[in-house]
Motif scaffolding. Structure first.
Motif, PDB file in Angstrom:
ATOM      1  N   LEU A 110       0.820  -1.133   0.034  1.00 31.79           N
ATOM      2  CA  LEU A 110      -0.211  -0.088   0.005  1.00 31.79           C
ATOM      3  C   LEU A 110       0.888   1.218  -0.037  1.00 31.79           C
ATOM      4  CD1 LEU A 110      -2.900  -1.240   2.511  1.00 31.79           C
ATOM      5  CD2 LEU A 110      -3.221  -0.122   0.105  1.00 31.79           C
ATOM      6  N   ASP A 111       1.915   1.246   0.841  1.00 33.24           N
ATOM      7  CA  ASP A 111       2.742   2.331   0.650  1.00 33.24           C
ATOM      8  C   ASP A 111       3.465   2.596  -0.659  1.00 33.24           C
ATOM      9  OD1 ASP A 111       4.510   4.432   2.338  1.00 33.24           O
ATOM     10  OD2 ASP A 111       6.168   3.190   1.391  1.00 33.24           O
ATOM     11  N   GLY A 112       3.897   1.757  -1.339  1.00 32.70           N
ATOM     12  CA  GLY A 112       4.149   1.848  -2.827  1.00 32.70           C
ATOM     13  C   GLY A 112       2.929   2.248  -3.526  1.00 32.70           C
ATOM     14  N   TYR A 113       1.887   1.713  -3.648  1.00 39.69           N
ATOM     15  CA  TYR A 113       0.756   2.429  -4.363  1.00 39.69           C
ATOM     16  C   TYR A 113       0.427   3.543  -4.067  1.00 39.69           C
ATOM     17  CZ  TYR A 113      -4.082   2.500  -5.977  1.00 39.69           C
ATOM     18  OH  TYR A 113      -5.312   2.756  -6.486  1.00 39.69           O
ATOM     19  N   LEU A 114       0.419   4.046  -2.935  1.00 37.28           N
ATOM     20  CA  LEU A 114       0.134   5.269  -2.459  1.00 37.28           C
ATOM     21  C   LEU A 114       1.244   6.341  -2.682  1.00 37.28           C
ATOM     22  CD1 LEU A 114      -1.727   4.584   0.949  1.00 37.28           C
ATOM     23  CD2 LEU A 114      -3.011   5.492  -1.168  1.00 37.28           C
ATOM     24  N   GLU A 115       2.249   5.882  -3.240  1.00 39.27           N
ATOM     25  CA  GLU A 115       3.256   6.881  -3.809  1.00 39.27           C
ATOM     26  C   GLU A 115       2.878   7.292  -4.936  1.00 39.27           C
ATOM     27  OE1 GLU A 115       7.802   6.822  -4.834  1.00 39.27           O
ATOM     28  OE2 GLU A 115       7.488   5.449  -3.485  1.00 39.27           O
ATOM     29  N   LYS A 116       2.200   6.325  -5.856  1.00 39.30           N
ATOM     30  CA  LYS A 116       1.872   6.742  -7.088  1.00 39.30           C
ATOM     31  C   LYS A 116       0.459   7.465  -7.057  1.00 39.30           C
ATOM     32  CE  LYS A 116       2.721   5.819 -11.674  1.00 39.30           C
ATOM     33  NZ  LYS A 116       4.012   5.991 -12.171  1.00 39.30           N
ATOM     34  N   PHE A 117      -0.449   6.707  -6.413  1.00 39.57           N
ATOM     35  CA  PHE A 117      -1.758   7.356  -6.247  1.00 39.57           C
ATOM     36  C   PHE A 117      -2.061   7.781  -4.970  1.00 39.57           C
ATOM     37  CE2 PHE A 117      -1.864   4.048  -9.635  1.00 39.57           C
ATOM     38  CZ  PHE A 117      -2.069   4.818 -10.724  1.00 39.57           C
ATOM     39  N   SER A 118      -1.538   8.869  -4.358  1.00 41.14           N
ATOM     40  CA  SER A 118      -1.696   9.195  -3.023  1.00 41.14           C
ATOM     41  C   SER A 118      -3.017   9.967  -2.634  1.00 41.14           C
ATOM     42  CB  SER A 118      -0.573  10.202  -2.733  1.00 41.14           C
ATOM     43  OG  SER A 118      -0.883  11.491  -3.449  1.00 41.14           O
ATOM     44  N   GLY A 119      -3.906  10.019  -3.500  1.00 40.26           N
ATOM     45  CA  GLY A 119      -5.288  10.544  -3.519  1.00 40.26           C
ATOM     46  C   GLY A 119      -6.344   9.330  -3.273  1.00 40.26           C
ATOM     47  N   ASP A 120      -5.814   8.044  -3.476  1.00 36.76           N
ATOM     48  CA  ASP A 120      -6.907   6.982  -3.466  1.00 36.76           C
ATOM     49  C   ASP A 120      -7.363   6.840  -1.788  1.00 36.76           C
ATOM     50  OD1 ASP A 120      -8.224   4.510  -3.444  1.00 36.76           O
ATOM     51  OD2 ASP A 120      -7.048   3.508  -5.000  1.00 36.76           O
ATOM     52  N   SER A 121      -8.553   7.301  -1.887  1.00 35.11           N
ATOM     53  CA  SER A 121      -8.936   7.391  -0.494  1.00 35.11           C
ATOM     54  C   SER A 121      -9.329   5.878   0.021  1.00 35.11           C
ATOM     55  CB  SER A 121     -10.428   7.929  -0.317  1.00 35.11           C
ATOM     56  OG  SER A 121     -10.264   9.578  -0.717  1.00 35.11           O
ATOM     57  N   ASP A 122      -9.912   5.060  -0.841  1.00 36.06           N
ATOM     58  CA  ASP A 122     -10.320   3.517  -0.350  1.00 36.06           C
ATOM     59  C   ASP A 122      -8.856   2.876   0.145  1.00 36.06           C
ATOM     60  OD1 ASP A 122     -12.360   1.725   0.156  1.00 36.06           O
ATOM     61  OD2 ASP A 122     -11.321   0.619  -1.434  1.00 36.06           O
ATOM     62  N   ALA A 123      -7.979   2.950  -0.694  1.00 33.78           N
ATOM     63  CA  ALA A 123      -6.672   2.524  -0.468  1.00 33.78           C
ATOM     64  C   ALA A 123      -5.971   2.907   1.066  1.00 33.78           C
ATOM     65  CB  ALA A 123      -5.642   2.627  -1.393  1.00 33.78           C
ATOM     66  N   LYS A 124      -6.185   4.301   1.335  1.00 36.51           N
ATOM     67  CA  LYS A 124      -5.811   4.893   2.588  1.00 36.51           C
ATOM     68  C   LYS A 124      -6.632   4.348   3.714  1.00 36.51           C
ATOM     69  CE  LYS A 124      -5.934   9.317   1.368  1.00 36.51           C
ATOM     70  NZ  LYS A 124      -5.765  10.560   1.081  1.00 36.51           N
ATOM     71  N   ARG A 125      -8.069   4.176   3.382  1.00 38.53           N
ATOM     72  CA  ARG A 125      -8.838   3.716   4.587  1.00 38.53           C
ATOM     73  C   ARG A 125      -8.299   2.304   5.159  1.00 38.53           C
ATOM     74  NH1 ARG A 125     -12.592   0.432   5.047  1.00 38.53           N
ATOM     75  NH2 ARG A 125     -12.740   0.031   2.853  1.00 38.53           N
ATOM     76  N   ILE A 126      -7.991   1.592   3.937  1.00 36.98           N
ATOM     77  CA  ILE A 126      -7.668   0.119   4.278  1.00 36.98           C
ATOM     78  C   ILE A 126      -6.387   0.128   5.012  1.00 36.98           C
ATOM     79  CG2 ILE A 126      -7.152  -2.141   3.310  1.00 36.98           C
ATOM     80  CD1 ILE A 126      -9.378  -1.691   1.364  1.00 36.98           C
TER      81      ILE A 126
END
Length: 768
Positions: A562-578
């Motif tokens: 998730l840390d790698g994914y959010l580096e690319k798509f930091s605005g993905d709220s659902d990913a941040k919630r999980i």
């Protein structure tokens, strides 16, 4: 007797090195008897022999001999070491006598010992009191290369300490083994040998001028005068080396003495190298056994041990071993080269049955501890002891692979993808290899194809991609993951046979977490828009199932992904919630389970431990949760401290792991553990800016290059692959996918760490 089941779990193969029957010598007999004794005592242990040859054609050895060494051919010693290492031998038991090995003072042997991976127990058949410098140096080196030195007399124990400076704890005393024979009257078998009604004296062994048999012959006339029925049997062939250089000169000299003394009717020469059964029968008919050696420098004697073990009344000259064995009324001692004293003692024993039988009984009782059943048990106990000690305290080795060295600063090996490609076919990357050959037997797994995707994605960022085909490889591995994902239940399958049949419909939480970790990190690196799109879609679909994961490692894998994914798509709220849900779950588990002396989430340290700390670090940073970051740093600091020794990395071994308040497993050390620590230390450095974490990452990486418990590199510069593990007895030479990918991902992580250092970058860490 049926041997009791041996308690040596994990001890499966023992190799004994020495001369071996049918070669005619005492060590050959000893080696054969030891191999057979060990085999009888522990039938589920594979015990075999390496035979030393003193002639080019060798001998007609039995099946127990699996390898032969030409004693004068130095190259054979190195080849024998390689054979032993490849054979996964647990223990080598060496029979040492200077004369059976080539080179000055038998120094060729050191080449073999210095290249062995497993523990060595050396039985010393000779310990010199006044060695020349070269013999002394070889013995000292032999002591260094052996885990234990076995002696068969207390005098040898004393010499090793006082003359050679070998510490007491390095020495073990075990009796010279003997057959377990009944205590019988000497008249029992005399009829068979045509000596019925005779008083029999016996000497046996290979004839050579130092045996002193002429002393007995010179004493015989005085004995015959008193006991005309006495017979003296001289049993044994001339020593092969004496025969080769001097022929039968010694035997002829003895025969001339017999003729000159007119005692031919009282002396029998049995010019035979007799098998054990016949030997025991010869011993059985003896009323008195005589060992008339001419010099004291005899530290052990198999013939004396055999005679005492059959309950013989022994008369001997005072060589070292005889003084020790015949003490306390177990035999009689006469001066060297003194026929008169010898005749007097023979007559005294022949006329006093009570004294003679008392000596017999004491000798027989004393040697019950030397029967092969007990001696073999003592050796097995010692083998187990040294093996367990080697596991707990591995001995450094100094046979580095040429041109491989540990890195200190910006000096990294070149990334080489040859083995990665050889392990990959049109389905994906195969799990295992036999040495460097891909193994079809175990098929494929999602874990390895996910890691391979990450390696291919990172390689596109850090390697010149022209001609390397990394884009094609990443598409290949991504295709496997797409097929592994089960749309019905939202979970990844893990294991697939070579026939492309899935073994299960749902893999474990850990394997699902590993797939997400690598997919998420790949998203951060992929530049091919199609691959990026498919990886993102697959990551998002597979993420849904993780919200309720409970396995701490599965959660940690997901968080790093998730840390790698959010580096690319930091605005993905659902990913941040999980991410927040999983991070809090992991953090809470740490808080509830850690103690001051065990700041860890579980009561056991097992695999991929550092991923748990890394997950807290990267998640705490993105969530700006300083307590979570502190927990990550504290746990990683503790984890690093218990996995270092003598300035090198020592990962928790998978052969038992490390339970709280228990004893940690030193082996088998796995490349995946070094990789996890490299990535976690790199993350800690990026977050804390503490230079020590940079150095820690380098130390863990150097484990691959040989700065480890055995000083042996796991990285193979020829293939670009990595060997599968550091075992107690050396390296697991197989180069499987997990190990090779652990190496490549660690190398790429270090490349980025060094690149950031050079550029003084402070951007968020983005690998691992």
């Amino acid at each position: 007797m049926i041997p009791e089941e041996h308690p040596f779990e994990g001890l499966t193969s023992i190799a004994v090195i020495g001369n071996y029957l049918p070669r005619q010598c005492g060590i050959a007999t000893f080696t054969r008897d030891l191999v057979e004794g060990l085999s009888d005592r522990a039938k589920d242990i594979n015990c075999w022999a390496i035979a030393m040859n003193d002639r080019a054609e060798g001998y007609a050895y039995p099946e127990k001999v699996r390898f032969e060494i030409n004693q004068n051919k130095l190259a054979d010693y190195g080849i024998a070491a390689q054979f032993l290492n490849i054979s996964h031998t647990d223990i080598v038991c060496l029979q040492h006598e200077f004369g059976i090995f080539g080179g000055p003072a038998g120094s060729h042997l050191l080449k073999l010992l210095s290249n062995l991976h497993m523990p060595v127990v050396t039985t010393l058949h000779t310990v010199l009191k006044d060695p020349s410098p070269e013999y002394r140096n070889v013995m000292i080196k032999l002591g260094e290369l052996s885990d234990k030195l076995v002696v068969m007399s207390r005098k040898a124990e004393q010499f090793l300490q006082e003359i050679y400076g070998i510490p007491r704890e390095k020495i073990a005393f075990i009796h010279h083994g003997i057959p377990d024979m009944p205590f019988i009257d000497s008249s029992f078998h005399k009829e068979k040998f045509d000596v019925e009604g005779k008083r029999v004296l016996l000497t046996f062994g290979l004839l050579s001028p130092n045996k002193g048999i002429e002393t007995v012959l010179q004493a015989l006339p005085a004995v015959i005068d008193r006991y005309p029925d006495v017979m003296y049997i001289i049993l044994g062939t001339t020593h092969p080396h004496v025969l080769q250089t001097k022929g039968e000169a010694y035997r002829i000299m003895l025969q001339q003495i017999v003729h000159n003394l007119n005692i031919s009717d009282h002396v029998i020469f049995q010019n035979n190298f007799v098998p054990l059964r016949d030997l025991c029968e010869f011993l059985g008919i003896a009323d008195i056994y005589i060992t008339p050696y001419l010099e004291e420098a005899q530290i052990t004697s198999g013939t004396l041990a055999y005679a005492m073990g059959t309950g013989k009344a022994v008369i001997s000259t005072p060589y070292w071993y005889a003084q020790e064995m015949l003490a306390h009324g177990r035999g009689k001692i006469v001066p060297f080269n003194n026929p008169g004293a010898l005749a007097e003692q023979i007559n005294a024993l022949l006329c006093d049955d009570t004294q003679r039988h008392a000596i017999r009984k004491k000798a027989y009782t004393f040697t019950r501890e030397a029967v092969w059943e007990k001696v073999s048990k003592n050796y097995l106990d010692l083998f187990n002891e040294v093996r367990q000690k080697r596991i707990r305290h591995p001995r450094p080795r100094h046979s580095y692979v040429e041109n491989i060295k540990a890195i200190t600063r910006f000096d990294l090996p070149e990334i080489k993808l040859d083995h990665l490609r050889s392990m990959t076919d049109d389905t994906g990357i195969l799990q295992h290899a036999d040495h460097t050959i891909p193994s079809r037997l175990h098929g494929y797994c999602t874990d390895d194809n996910a890691r391979a995707l990450l390696a291919a994605a990172m390689g596109q960022r850090y390697l010149p991609t022209n001609g390397l085909g990394l884009d094609a490889l990443s598409g290949h591995y991504l295709g496997f993951l797409l097929y592994a994902y089960n749309e019905t239940n939202g979970r990844f399958r893990n294991f697939m046979t070579y026939a492309r049949v899935w073994v299960e419909e749902t893999g474990s939480e850990d394997s699902h977490g590993r797939a997400l970790w690598c997919l998420g990190k790949a998203v951060a690196f992929l530049e091919n828009s199609d691959h990026l799109a498919m990886s993102t879609i697959l990551f998002k679909k597979a993420l849904i199932a993780t919200e309720h994961f409970r396995s701490p490692r599965a959660v940690a894998f997901c968080l790093v992904g998730l840390d790698g994914y959010l580096e690319k798509f930091s605005g993905d709220s659902d990913a941040k919630r999980i991410r927040d849900v999983l991070a809090e779950r992991l953090f809470t588990q740490f808080c509830e389970n850690k103690t001051d002396d065990w700041p860890w989430i579980e009561d056991t340290l097992n695999y991929a431990n550092a991923k748990l700390s890394q997950a807290l670090l990267v998640s705490g940073r993105r969530m700006e949760n300083h307590e979570m970051v502190k927990m990550g740093l504290d746990s990683l600091t503790w984890l690093f401290s218990i996995q270092t020794a003598d300035h090198h990395f020592v990962p928790i071994g998978c052969n038992g792991w490390y339970r709280k308040k228990g004893e940690r497993a030193r082996f088998d050390q796995q490349p995946i553990e070094a990789k996890s620590m490299v990535e976690a230390c790199a993350a800690a450095y990026d977050i804390s800016h503490d230079r020590q974490w940079f150095e820690n990452a380098v130390m863990c990486f150097n484990w691959f290059l040989g700065h480890n418990d055995l000083n042996m590199p796991l990285y193979d510069p020829k293939t670009g692959g990595c060997r599968d593990g550091l075992m107690v007895d050396g390296i697991n030479q197989n180069q499987g996918a997990e190990s090779t990918l652990a190496w490549l991902l660690s190398l790429m992580t270090l490349q980025k760490l060094y690149a950031d250092e050079l550029l003084h970058q402070s951007s968020p860490w983005s690998t691992g």
